[in-house]
Design an enzyme around this catalytic site. Sequence first.
Site: not given
Lengths: 1161, 279
Positions: A775-777
Amino acid sequence: MLGKKTVTFADDVRSDTSEEAFENLKKTNYAGKKLTDPVKEVEDKWQLLPAFLKVKGLVKQHIDSYNYFVETELKKIVRTNEMITSDVDPSFWLKYLDIRVGPPDRPDTDHEAHVNVFTPHECRLRDLTYSGNICVDIEYVRGKKRVVRKNTIIGKMPIMLRSSKCVLTDKSEAELAKMFECPLDPGGYFIIKGTEKVILIQEQLSKNRIIVEGDKKGLVQAYVTSSTHERKSKTYIVAKNDAKNDKITLKHNSISEEIPIVIVMKAMGIQSDKEISQLISGGNQIFLNMFSPNIEQCAKMKIFTQKQALDYIGSKVKVTRKIANVRRPMAEEALEVLSTVVLAHVPVKDLNFQPKCIYIAIMIRRVLMALANENLVDDRDYVGNKRLELAGSLLSLLFEDLFKKFNFDLKMNIDKLLKKPNRATEFDAHKQLMQHGDSITNGFVRAIATGNWTLKRFKMERAGITHVLSRLSYIAALGTMTRITSQYEKTRKVSGPRALQLCPADTPEGEACGLVKNLALMTHITTDDEEQPLRRLAFNLGIEDVNSLTGAELYRKNAYMVFLNGLMLGITCQPNNFVHDFRRLRRCGRISEFVSIYVNHHHNAVHIASDGGRVCRPLIIVENRIPKVTTKHIQKLKKDEMTFADFLAQGLVEYLDVNEENDSNIAIYEREIVNETTHLEIEPFTILGAVAGLIPYPHHNQSPRNTYQCAMGKQAIGAIAYNQLRRIDTLLYLMVYPQQPMVKTKTIELVGYDKLPAGQNAIVAVMSYSGYDIEDALVLNKASVDRGFGRCQVMRKHVALMKRYANGTYDRIGDPPAQVDCPTGPSADRFNILDSDGIAGVGERVMPGQVIVNRHTPTNLSANIPVNMPIVNAPVIQFTWKHSPLTYKAPEPGYIDKVCVTTTEQEQTLIKILIRQTRIPELGDKFSSRHGQKGVCGIIVPQEDMPFADSGICPDIIMNPHGFPSRMTVGKMIELLAGKAGVLKGELQYGTAFGGSKVEDMSKILIKHGYSYSGKDYVTSGITGEPLSAYIFFGPVYYQKLKHMVVDKMHARARGPRAVLTRQPTEGRSRDGGLRLGEMERDCLVGYGASMLLMERLMISSDQFDVHVCEQCGLLGYKGWCQNCKSSKFMVTMQMPYAAKLLFQELQSMNIAPRLILEEF
Amino acid sequence: MDLFSPANKPEIRIQELTGERIRFILTNTDLSMANALRRIMISEVATIAIDMVQFDLNTSVLADEFIAHRLGLIPLDSTEADKIKYPRDCNCSGACKECSVELNLHVKCTEEDTTKDVTSKDLVSHDPRFTPITEGPKDAGILIAKLRKGQEIKVKCIAKKGVAKEHAKWSPCAAVAFEYDPFNKLRHTHYWIEEDEKKEWPQSKNANDDFPPLDDEIFDFTAKPNRFYFEIETIGSMKPEDIVMNAFKKLLEKISSIQMGLHSNDVPINGREPTRDVF
């Protein structure tokens, strides 16, 4: 050019076959150039851009507008309100001769330091208003003499930074540095009580222009918002297009019902039906047929003469005049309304209604045209139909109002004084003028500080006109300066800006999407220009005067009506010649370069506009397929032999507004020039604004990504201004090691983002790593973080004001107590960091709860204690003080960065303390690239575990490749490629929109330095030492650290404060509040049946309270005593939420008895 | 492969050795050993770096933490870092000569028109063995801050011994390149190609030292890597060969502690019986 050459060389071609001739033609040389060579580009024509920005600046719209107001408009306003007379003494008068605004002036001029200049930065630090005196020259009657007084101060005018009145204008960098001012700061804002305020650009519909609109029910109306200095009104011409009622009427606020249009025409003196129908139809049978029912209706109503018509209208006019006035005949009333109120902007001189009649006729015709063809309605969202209101025009509205009020008050005061029968001294109006000092000053300060523009005269009440200049980052500040907000209904949704003058990317997401816009880079907004010379010029160019026209001529074939700012001047039969001549005069500089002229073929009209608020931009003029700007000119420009003004003066470049732009044929590149081309674009990337201009390769991105970046660029932490360390702002975010981006754009250089950057070039590996990157981390390298990646400083201002009270007492600062009451207690070191002056020392480490200013407040604020009385004979009055220290409340410790001790305008001591925190990136901090790709830090990995390229390089950031497919930010990939090539070659690359370094060239550089052309690298896992099976896209990408950081957000509570009334836990992180188990969560527990858990969460952990209930009467009582039953027999104890107990008691206070019926459970 | 047979002793061949870089080939060992060596060089070779800064005066434009951070990152000569104790192993309460080095910095700008550069050369060390490194007499030193007239910095720095696991400032090396099998004979990776692998992928410089695959070579799926190409670039605090040697020492220490652990099952660990015996 091509065509010409063919003719010139036709003689050389002596071949028989045409094919051969063509081949020869291709070979022919002329001055070393082949015929088939592409059209030569003007080299470096983008150099015009810095030249433009040098004279115009990034926020020149604001500054120009303010300058115009201060230098021209102000004088105009005073001239229209110059006389003050008295109702009491007819011989008295006062006349304003002149007005001007002085240089910025310190309010406490008796202050010692007034020898030095009053700088904006002093205002910021001392919470003052940056303003200058408004001086007037007056002439008035004193006794029997005429007196002239010069330089009388009537108030203070806030001064816009970098305007003609500001001390910063035309100063060198060194001079600016001495005044603690940043040379890159664009100015264009005000400083009101120490805060920087921007008057946003307001968007509204054009004034004094006919707008035709239709609705779904078939109603078509033409309306005009008339705006003059005296009056603002809206006039409608309505056609209800249904079977029952197909008449055309006039609607206006001052007339109680809609008036049939023919009656209006008759009232204005056109009594003959023939004349009316001719004015409207001009012999066109279709329009005549459509209009005839109206004439018939009028006849049916038996109104034939002007007198009858006026009587009819007069009976409908709303009379607002006071009863004191003598009531005039209805016809006169109607005449007055028709001449001055209806269509107020069309002047009626000596009751000559001809221009107004024709104006109404045109409106009717426009309605009829729209009825016949529904495509002929106007688009209200079209930028050409809009005007942008800037600081200058808003301030002039405000000033006019304040000045009128000032004069009215002055007059009332003078009248009052003149009424007195015998005066001790001779009456001097000047003294009166001096006494009225503050109303104008305060009016300005209040309006700009609150953003509420309240003008009773125009019934104008607007809120949110001003914004605080966001100093989060340099770009955020620029962003607020170019922002446009819409004034009218917030419900209108516009599908994004559509003119080249507005940035296509920069608009907020969500509610205000498309309503708030931003100016593009080269946009200029016009100010008002004189009409009279234009009118004269138009007549000299052969226009037939409107006053000598009848309907027959008006709609003659080939006749084009000529309008100046919405007012008809006359007609011309050669519109193209007229426009051409007019433009030529403009290019010669005979008339202002901001006057626009264009032909509207739908309406057979030529429109000349010189009004303020039109958006326009410069373009290169093309004549006969040749751009007027040549490489020679650009070289001169580079050598500083020419300025942008010279380009305008020589007719090489001109400004076009939206309407004229639509009447032109603009080529983007030289190669696209055709015969019809009239203009050439200076640079295509100027379509973007300053904020969107930061994005490299934006033309490769999916468009919403650019919009997201525009919002995020404003939250990036970086350098703010050169004076950033001199500033004491409420909240200041600074990056410790900001870098200019590897891949920059022309816009970046033009706005100075390379000098005040907000971000760092991070080496990014696009790969999956560890599962902490979903999730875009992002995965950060610990060594990079240790070495200063993403490190930032957060400075927060803490203010203590030493107040003076009405009774003469005042706050004081106490020295730190010699010993603390309880030396071992939790607050024992509360006063540790205080210096002997009672203020925390610079450089000290502040722990939460420690005192930073040891302020004392007098205990008695009401009793009159004469503190300043001479000590000798004063009774010894003891007045006591209580502690009211300023404490540091943030959860994390900080360091005292700066202490500023100063005085405000009211001579109160002001202490500002800046506390600094240095923050290292941690889990959950937010980062973003310049492509709307934000992500939080998911894990920080030690360097030895990081993957590395064959050269041993570790990435600073690992980004998950899942971020790419759905986002389609190809620009980011190209940025990486160009960045990598730039690093290897040792130079910066360009990612300018619609241009920039080419991918092919970048790949070539990569190959030359022994890398794969694709930007992918052979990468080894740091954990196992084995190479990764896939090849990794690896290189530098510019990353921004955003202001959302975990330390500012994290919050948990076990026990803590409770609200006084309900005894429930407080709300919100700032109050150390509890975490709410909301209704939906409660529903889950109810559904699950976890009753004991519910009981605990909702009562025991919240506001449990022991109540004593009387089982007999069911009301609450005391412990062991029911006051209602006067008995102790039936009292029982139970627990309930305190809020419930409160409810019962409140109900009882309303005479409702809530009774508890108790059962054994 | 039998690691302990005399024929299979690991071997190092040094390709290149300069003041700040070393290139060598490690052979006859396992991938895990080679990678362990790399990891230790990055994170566990002890050096000296400034760890505590006491500010007596700082009137420069930079914040205290800012300067402290910059000071920490200045490489100090750590050739004799093993002569000094780790702070945790020292008996003193704060910092003593056994476990720390004091450096002083006191600079004031008196120049009129220009700024004065404060560099690592202004750092005065109390111990001549541990000084900020310089590259010859011409080296201007590492810039710490710039001062304007009247500004002054006076700080006391305490340098301590540490490893990069704790903070990157203790890392002796800048980049450690590590590779085996430049021709991808083991097929541990998959080249991403459009048309031709050889055309599109440049060869690494280690390819010159490896044996290029024969055109008709058969893929040996049992093959194990045993030639490892290292290249270490230092930050100047240590000689590159020392880094490698110290890393080997550390590696040996680690291996022997594992060995000890494996052989001393019955010996109580930390004074407790091994948990296995409980049952």
